[in-house]
Design a protein around this motif. Sequence first.
Motif, PDB file in Angstrom:
ATOM      1  N   ALA A  43       7.189   9.019   3.236  1.00 38.66           N
ATOM      2  CA  ALA A  43       6.939   9.901   2.096  1.00 38.66           C
ATOM      3  C   ALA A  43       7.739   9.427   0.886  1.00 38.66           C
ATOM      4  CB  ALA A  43       7.318  11.339   2.447  1.00 38.66           C
ATOM      5  N   VAL A  44       7.032   9.165  -0.203  1.00 37.39           N
ATOM      6  CA  VAL A  44       7.678   8.593  -1.389  1.00 37.39           C
ATOM      7  C   VAL A  44       8.756   9.472  -1.981  1.00 37.39           C
ATOM      8  CG1 VAL A  44       6.538   6.869  -2.749  1.00 37.39           C
ATOM      9  CG2 VAL A  44       5.380   9.043  -2.246  1.00 37.39           C
ATOM     10  N   ASP A  45       8.499  10.775  -1.981  1.00 37.79           N
ATOM     11  CA  ASP A  45       9.408  11.682  -2.660  1.00 37.79           C
ATOM     12  C   ASP A  45      10.669  11.940  -1.826  1.00 37.79           C
ATOM     13  OD1 ASP A  45       8.046  12.949  -0.721  1.00 37.79           O
ATOM     14  OD2 ASP A  45       7.225  14.529  -1.985  1.00 37.79           O
ATOM     15  N   ARG A  79       4.710  -1.662  -3.947  1.00 41.88           N
ATOM     16  CA  ARG A  79       4.339  -0.273  -4.185  1.00 41.88           C
ATOM     17  C   ARG A  79       2.829  -0.117  -4.003  1.00 41.88           C
ATOM     18  NH1 ARG A  79       8.386   1.672  -7.658  1.00 41.88           N
ATOM     19  NH2 ARG A  79       9.061   3.254  -6.166  1.00 41.88           N
ATOM     20  N   ASN A  80       2.114  -1.166  -4.387  1.00 41.59           N
ATOM     21  CA  ASN A  80       0.667  -1.183  -4.209  1.00 41.59           C
ATOM     22  C   ASN A  80       0.318  -1.159  -2.725  1.00 41.59           C
ATOM     23  OD1 ASN A  80      -1.726  -1.046  -5.487  1.00 41.59           O
ATOM     24  ND2 ASN A  80      -1.965  -3.246  -5.811  1.00 41.59           N
ATOM     25  N   LEU A  82       2.131   0.030  -0.428  1.00 44.63           N
ATOM     26  CA  LEU A  82       2.472   1.374   0.024  1.00 44.63           C
ATOM     27  C   LEU A  82       1.336   2.341  -0.269  1.00 44.63           C
ATOM     28  CD1 LEU A  82       5.142   1.804   1.347  1.00 44.63           C
ATOM     29  CD2 LEU A  82       5.973   2.925  -0.715  1.00 44.63           C
ATOM     30  N   LEU A  83       0.750   2.159  -1.452  1.00 45.36           N
ATOM     31  CA  LEU A  83      -0.358   3.013  -1.865  1.00 45.36           C
ATOM     32  C   LEU A  83      -1.548   2.802  -0.940  1.00 45.36           C
ATOM     33  CD1 LEU A  83      -1.073   5.090  -3.874  1.00 45.36           C
ATOM     34  CD2 LEU A  83      -1.561   3.320  -5.558  1.00 45.36           C
ATOM     35  N   HIS A  84      -1.823   1.533  -0.658  1.00 46.80           N
ATOM     36  CA  HIS A  84      -2.873   1.199   0.307  1.00 46.80           C
ATOM     37  C   HIS A  84      -2.635   1.914   1.620  1.00 46.80           C
ATOM     38  CE1 HIS A  84      -5.051  -1.981  -1.819  1.00 46.80           C
ATOM     39  NE2 HIS A  84      -5.880  -1.966  -0.794  1.00 46.80           N
ATOM     40  N   ALA A  86      -0.874   4.607   2.235  1.00 52.28           N
ATOM     41  CA  ALA A  86      -1.085   6.053   2.131  1.00 52.28           C
ATOM     42  C   ALA A  86      -2.574   6.378   2.130  1.00 52.28           C
ATOM     43  CB  ALA A  86      -0.426   6.580   0.856  1.00 52.28           C
ATOM     44  N   THR A  87      -3.345   5.553   1.428  1.00 56.08           N
ATOM     45  CA  THR A  87      -4.791   5.760   1.369  1.00 56.08           C
ATOM     46  C   THR A  87      -5.407   5.647   2.755  1.00 56.08           C
ATOM     47  OG1 THR A  87      -4.759   4.744  -0.826  1.00 56.08           O
ATOM     48  CG2 THR A  87      -6.909   5.025   0.234  1.00 56.08           C
ATOM     49  N   GLU A  89      -3.876   6.148   5.593  1.00 54.68           N
ATOM     50  CA  GLU A  89      -3.462   7.328   6.363  1.00 54.68           C
ATOM     51  C   GLU A  89      -4.342   8.523   6.026  1.00 54.68           C
ATOM     52  OE1 GLU A  89       0.577   9.195   7.359  1.00 54.68           O
ATOM     53  OE2 GLU A  89       1.120   7.320   6.365  1.00 54.68           O
ATOM     54  N   LEU A  90      -4.688   8.615   4.751  1.00 52.64           N
ATOM     55  CA  LEU A  90      -5.534   9.716   4.307  1.00 52.64           C
ATOM     56  C   LEU A  90      -6.909   9.630   4.949  1.00 52.64           C
ATOM     57  CD1 LEU A  90      -5.480  12.168   2.543  1.00 52.64           C
ATOM     58  CD2 LEU A  90      -6.236  10.772   0.613  1.00 52.64           C
ATOM     59  N   ARG A  91      -7.424   8.398   5.028  1.00 56.06           N
ATOM     60  CA  ARG A  91      -8.727   8.200   5.657  1.00 56.06           C
ATOM     61  C   ARG A  91      -8.684   8.616   7.121  1.00 56.06           C
ATOM     62  NH1 ARG A  91     -11.509   5.189   8.414  1.00 56.06           N
ATOM     63  NH2 ARG A  91      -9.804   3.766   8.942  1.00 56.06           N
TER      64      ARG A  91
END
Lengths: 190, 190
Positions: A43-45, A79-80, A82-84, A86-87, A89-91
């Motif tokens: 989790a980024v935050d 960071r990109n 990481l974004l991938h 997260a995406t 994981e969302l899928r």
Amino acid sequence: MGGEAAEAVFLVISGMLRAFKTLPDGRRLITAFMGEGDFLGLAVDGIYEYAVEAVTPVTLRRFPRHRFEAILDKSPQWRNTLLHNATEELRLAQDHMVLLGCKNATEKMASFLLQLARRNKRAGRPPSPVCLSMTRGDIADYLGMTAETVSRSLTFLREDGVIDFPAHRNVAILRFDKLAAQSGGSALHE
Amino acid sequence: MGGEAAEAVFLVISGMLRAFKTLPDGRRLITAFMGEGDFLGLAVDGIYEYAVEAVTPVTLRRFPRHRFEAILDKSPQWRNTLLHNATEELRLAQDHMVLLGCKNATEKMASFLLQLARRNKRAGRPPSPVCLSMTRGDIADYLGMTAETVSRSLTFLREDGVIDFPAHRNVAILRFDKLAAQSGGSALHE
DNA sequence: CGACTATTTGAAACGATTCAAACCCGGTGG
DNA sequence: CCACCGGGTTTGAATCGTTTCAAATAGTCG
């Protein structure tokens, strides 16, 4: 450790863990089983999104968060990545929603077995003998049903020749063609 | 438009949309309703993660993807914002999994109404009169039940004085204390 | 008004849950 | 070495909640 600040990020080397959320009255949903190659505390935050417990003895590789952040600030393309991540994981989460909202007990179980097979392959092992290292209760809380129904679905699949338990029943041999037919299909199409 | 390349990113100005996934045999799960302030087509890899349709007439603000990417490469902290965004979406997805896997019909319906109220507040409107702009069938596919059961849960909540339908039943007035009691609680605690 | 669709309501059927008992297995101690 | 215990699992029977199918009602738009 739900809601606490994440001091570090962990990479799972071996073993199996469960990530879960619970309702005030104790009902529990396991949102994911995590194994070899999965990351914890991403989790980024800096807030854990869920509680995590070991299912089997686990070995982890630890990355202190501040070093992690430092690396991230230096090379932005991570960071990109990481974004991938997260995406993706969302899928997976969305696919699991389809499972929970649309599928019946047998289909849930079949989908779960196929998932374990995929995980094996990703870890470089043969997909077919999958290891059911978690309890029926855990599987139940992952699939949104009861331990008894998990057991029943399993025997149903066995009687149909879709899976087979050799000797000690912690592992299952899969018949992929039949399994796919029983799983209700994936949500990826059209 | 599932799986196609995302040519642009959209910001919802007004109206309501549904994002969904379907199984080969037609069973459908609505993964999210999107309204004022939500982003569409945010998948980083340029692939839509799900299909999206309008529930009511919609106005969108369009951001061409190449310009979007350019901005992202210039100021990296936006990528961080994007990551935050994805993380938040993941948290919502997990809460929805708890709903689908753990809650009964009434609790699902109550949780859904509270969600709509929260969305109202986020958009700067009073939370209480919520608008059920989507059909019962859509609500059903979002909550993992049938349109009939949605209707029944709604009348049950009305008979219990938890909600009220004034005149034309597209809107509902909420009794938040009673609703919270019926919703089974949120997954955020301990 | 009349046709069409969405919604509500009812009754029967079904699938999953619940409760309970039997079972299997690994571990412990007599 | 075997009896016994405890946990997890399987199986059975009754129950419960949701779904299904069908009919009645309400709401919308030509």
